[in-house]
Design a protein around this motif. Structure first.
Motif, PDB file in Angstrom:
ATOM      1  N   PRO A   1      53.462  30.220  32.625  1.00 29.68           N
ATOM      2  CA  PRO A   1      52.357  30.178  31.660  1.00 29.68           C
ATOM      3  C   PRO A   1      51.025  29.950  32.371  1.00 29.68           C
ATOM      4  O   PRO A   1      50.942  29.185  33.353  1.00 29.68           O
ATOM      5  N   LEU A   2      49.985  30.602  31.889  1.00 29.31           N
ATOM      6  CA  LEU A   2      48.674  30.501  32.542  1.00 29.31           C
ATOM      7  C   LEU A   2      48.197  29.054  32.617  1.00 29.31           C
ATOM      8  O   LEU A   2      47.605  28.646  33.618  1.00 29.31           O
TER       9      LEU A   2
ATOM     10  N   SER B   1      41.643  39.571  27.460  1.00 28.53           N
ATOM     11  CA  SER B   1      41.895  38.908  28.744  1.00 28.53           C
ATOM     12  C   SER B   1      41.285  37.513  28.754  1.00 28.53           C
ATOM     13  O   SER B   1      40.303  37.255  28.044  1.00 28.53           O
TER      14      SER B   1
ATOM     15  N   TRP C   1      48.222  38.203  32.833  1.00 32.73           N
ATOM     16  CA  TRP C   1      47.881  37.500  31.590  1.00 32.73           C
ATOM     17  C   TRP C   1      46.822  38.228  30.766  1.00 32.73           C
ATOM     18  O   TRP C   1      46.186  37.652  29.901  1.00 32.73           O
ATOM     19  N   SER C   2      46.598  39.525  31.055  1.00 30.94           N
ATOM     20  CA  SER C   2      45.648  40.304  30.267  1.00 30.94           C
ATOM     21  C   SER C   2      46.382  41.449  29.569  1.00 30.94           C
ATOM     22  O   SER C   2      47.545  41.731  29.865  1.00 30.94           O
TER      23      SER C   2
ATOM     24  N   GLU D   1      53.342  36.449  35.463  1.00 31.56           N
ATOM     25  CA  GLU D   1      53.168  36.004  34.081  1.00 31.56           C
ATOM     26  C   GLU D   1      54.344  35.187  33.560  1.00 31.56           C
ATOM     27  O   GLU D   1      54.256  34.618  32.461  1.00 31.56           O
TER      28      GLU D   1
END
Length: 646
Positions: A32-33, A432, A401-402, A29
């Protein structure tokens, strides 16, 4: 040529590094996604995989459960070409981004063309073929299905006959595409009626190297409608965006580390998220070979009987199945088969009984890793990665990222406002990137989320010291005895430890005083014997909490199942209600003298209602006394009860 094509192929998905702890998830994480994941649609997943893997086998279809039979294989390049042709054929039939393409197929290669080609042209809508015509028509009408892709035979669930009947029941349906069974002789189907076309012939006339529509698929575009709740009451249509499905594939690969060196047997139905997303899309996004074990999948008795021999032949590196299938496999002897290729064994859909986990490891040397998935989260929510060993009920780490929370239940058994600390059990909530886009009906969407926007899963669990999620069951399956919440898993773990028990489940039986009392049902291991009294004593001795000790254990021949292999508790609750009513009827009947009359009949109507019918051949005051007594006794139960004289 679409913008998706002009951007050019990117790398397929691959794991950044092995995930073994929540610290590894946090390390992921740090990127960044938006930088880590640039793929925008499922179409791009297949474009990237075809560019990277070309002639490598993507799909292997087993014609039968005989290991000696040669399968049919499709390469990544052939699969992508077929997706293009399917999308282009659907586009020519008028399918646009907001039109649904309904799918009524068994396990087969063409299912993947319908799924991914359907999502490239419009919205794929996989359907459970075992649903009634009425429910299928309701789902297709709600989704405004324009085209139906259907199996051209009645060999499994009467699919073709259903498809022909549905033509007149769905107002938006314009075309049915017939998929010929793989062993059908060319030309043997005869002339097709108006509005029906041959799927293969239509595809063959289309270009296989680009999308003729020129469509640029955005992450927020809807890729699929998946139905949920179709076995009880009105089914609901969940909307999956391309972005949600892409994230499921990407996160799954990050967590499991699967890649082109891997082979998996996908025995999940392809109308269900587990079979479509974590088991198929994730695998195919990373170069994995996916084996489809015949059209009837793991319902095929020959496949199950030869499962370990099929493993030896095809050398899968992972095994994935629901707990009830694992229980059946535990009865299949290895018989010398070499299963050393399997490095990762997974399960989901229901909580894994501890005794089954221990039996599987004892028999086959395979630790079963649990995960949690749901339709509302595009098929996956938590994963126990390879190398992470958790106790039964531990479904692993949250996806990168959730977010996950555990909250206390309110007075109605719904998600409350109070967040619970680690180790305390409550309802599991998620946020999520793979959350669904809501149901087609906004009213259903509102019920799925808390007021502050978290998905209320209905699952009960807690977070342990390693930040892994542990599940105990479903909030709706809690047995509430005089206001006291009883976790059925406590009873199921105790009963499941008996060596004669194959499958078991605990439910609440209606009671006039307590509301519900715990009872259990069990099936036995083939060849094993055990009396109900023995099983009850065994279970009661292992359940510490007095209110949770079951009042009865009933041995049944077959455990009721959903079409994806989960134990179907509503049927067991209905059976428990019938047993309670029959006992009250028997007591009243024994006290009254009604010569020539048949004993009253008890019939359940779901799990919350029942009807008792008294033989009209018996007349006079005794019958009226019986009716009054039954109305009084049964009317005290927390059920809707009718007592009729017929």
């Amino acid at each position: 040529m679409s913008m998706s094509e002009t951007r050019g192929a990117a790398a397929p998905f691959s794991a950044s590094f092995p995930i073994r702890s929540i610290e590894d998830v946090r390390r992921l994480e740090q990127t960044p996604l938006a930088e880590a994941l640039t793929v925008r649609s499922t179409y791009e997943i297949f474009r990237n995989a075809a560019a990277a893997f070309d002639d490598k086998t993507a799909l292997t279809f087993l014609r039968s459960g005989d290991p000696a039979d040669e399968p049919i294989r499709w390469s990544y390049a052939r699969l992508f070409a077929g997706i293009h042709q399917t999308a282009n054929a659907l586009h020519r039939l008028g399918v646009g981004p907001e039109d649904a393409v309904a799918i009524l197929l068994p396990g087969c290669l063409e299912y993947h063309l319908a799924l991914w080609g359907g999502a490239a042209a419009g919205i794929a809508q996989p359907l459970n073929p075992l649903l009634t015509d009425e429910k299928l028509a309701s789902l297709m009408t709600a989704g405004r299905a324009k085209v139906l892709i259907a199996w051209g035979a009645d060999d499994d669930g009467g699919m073709w006959s259903k498809a022909m009947r549905l033509r007149s029941q769905v107002p938006t349906l314009t075309t049915v595409l017939r998929v010929a069974p793989h062993d059908e002789r060319p030309g043997s189907a005869g002339e097709l009626p108006a509005g029906v076309a041959d799927f293969a012939a239509l595809r063959a006339a289309e270009p296989d190297d680009h999308l003729a529509s020129g469509r640029d698929i955005a992450p927020e575009d809807i890729a699929a409608y998946f139905h949920t709740g179709g076995t009880t009451g009105a089914p609901k249509l969940a909307r999956h965006s391309h972005g949600a499905q892409v994230f499921t594939a990407f996160a799954s690969i990050q967590m499991t580390g699967q890649g082109p060196q891997d082979i998996t047997i996908n025995g999940y139905p392809l109308f269900h998220v587990a079979g479509v997303l974590p088991a198929s899309l994730a695998s195919l996004s990373a170069g994995v070979e996916v084996i489809i074990p015949t059209t009837t999948l793991l319902r095929n008795r020959q496949v199950m009987a030869n499962y370990w021999k099929l493993v030896e032949k095809h050398r899968p590196t992972s095994l994935s199945a629901v707990p009830t299938v694992l229980a059946a496999l535990a009865n299949v002897p290895l018989d010398g088969a070499d299963i050393s290729s399997i490095r990762y064994c997974r399960t989901g859909a229901a909580v894994l009984p501890p005794e089954l986990a221990a039996r599987f490891e004892r028999l086959f040397g395979l630790h079963v890793h649990e995960s949690l998935g749901m339709t509302e989260m595009a098929g996956i929510s938590t994963i126990t990665p390879p190398g992470v060993i958790g106790p039964p009920g531990c479904v692993g780490l949250r996806l990168p990222w959730s977010q996950i929370r555990i909250v206390a239940l309110d007075a109605h058994g719904n998600a409350g406002d109070r967040e619970l600390p680690r180790g305390e059990q409550g309802m599991v909530l998620f946020k999520s990137p793979n959350l669904f886009s809501g149901f087609v009906d906004p009213a259903d969407t509102a019920k799925a989320f808390t007021a502050d926007g978290w998905l209320a899963t209905g699952d009960l669990g807690w977070i342990d010291a390693q930040e892994r999620l542990n599940l105990s069951g479903r909030s709706k399956d809690l047995i509430i005895r005089s206001g006291h919440n009883i976790d059925p898993k406590t009873i199921e773990d105790a009963l499941g430890a008996h060596p004669a028990v194959q499958l078991c489940a605990a439910v609440g039986a209606p009671d006039a005083y307590a509301g519900e009392l715990p009872v259990a049902f069990a099936t036995l291991v083939p060849g094993a014997t055990a009396s109900e009294a023995e099983l009850l004593a065994f279970t009661a001795a292992r359940v510490d909490e007095a209110p949770a000790k079951p009042r009865s254990v009933v041995v049944i021949e077959h455990m009721p199942m959903t079409n994806v292999g989960k134990i179907f508790k509503p049927d067991l609750r209905a059976l428990a209600a019938r047993h309670v009513a029959e006992a009250l009827v028997e007591e009243a009947w024994a006290d009254l003298d009604l010569p020539g009359a048949a004993r009253p009949r008890v019939q359940t109507e779901g799990e919350k209602a029942l009807t008792v019918t008294i033989d009209a051949a018996a007349t006079g005051p005794a019958v009226q006394a019986l009716r009054a007594r039954l109305q009084d006794a049964l009317g005290r139960l927390p059920l809707k009860v009718q007592v009729l004289v017929q």
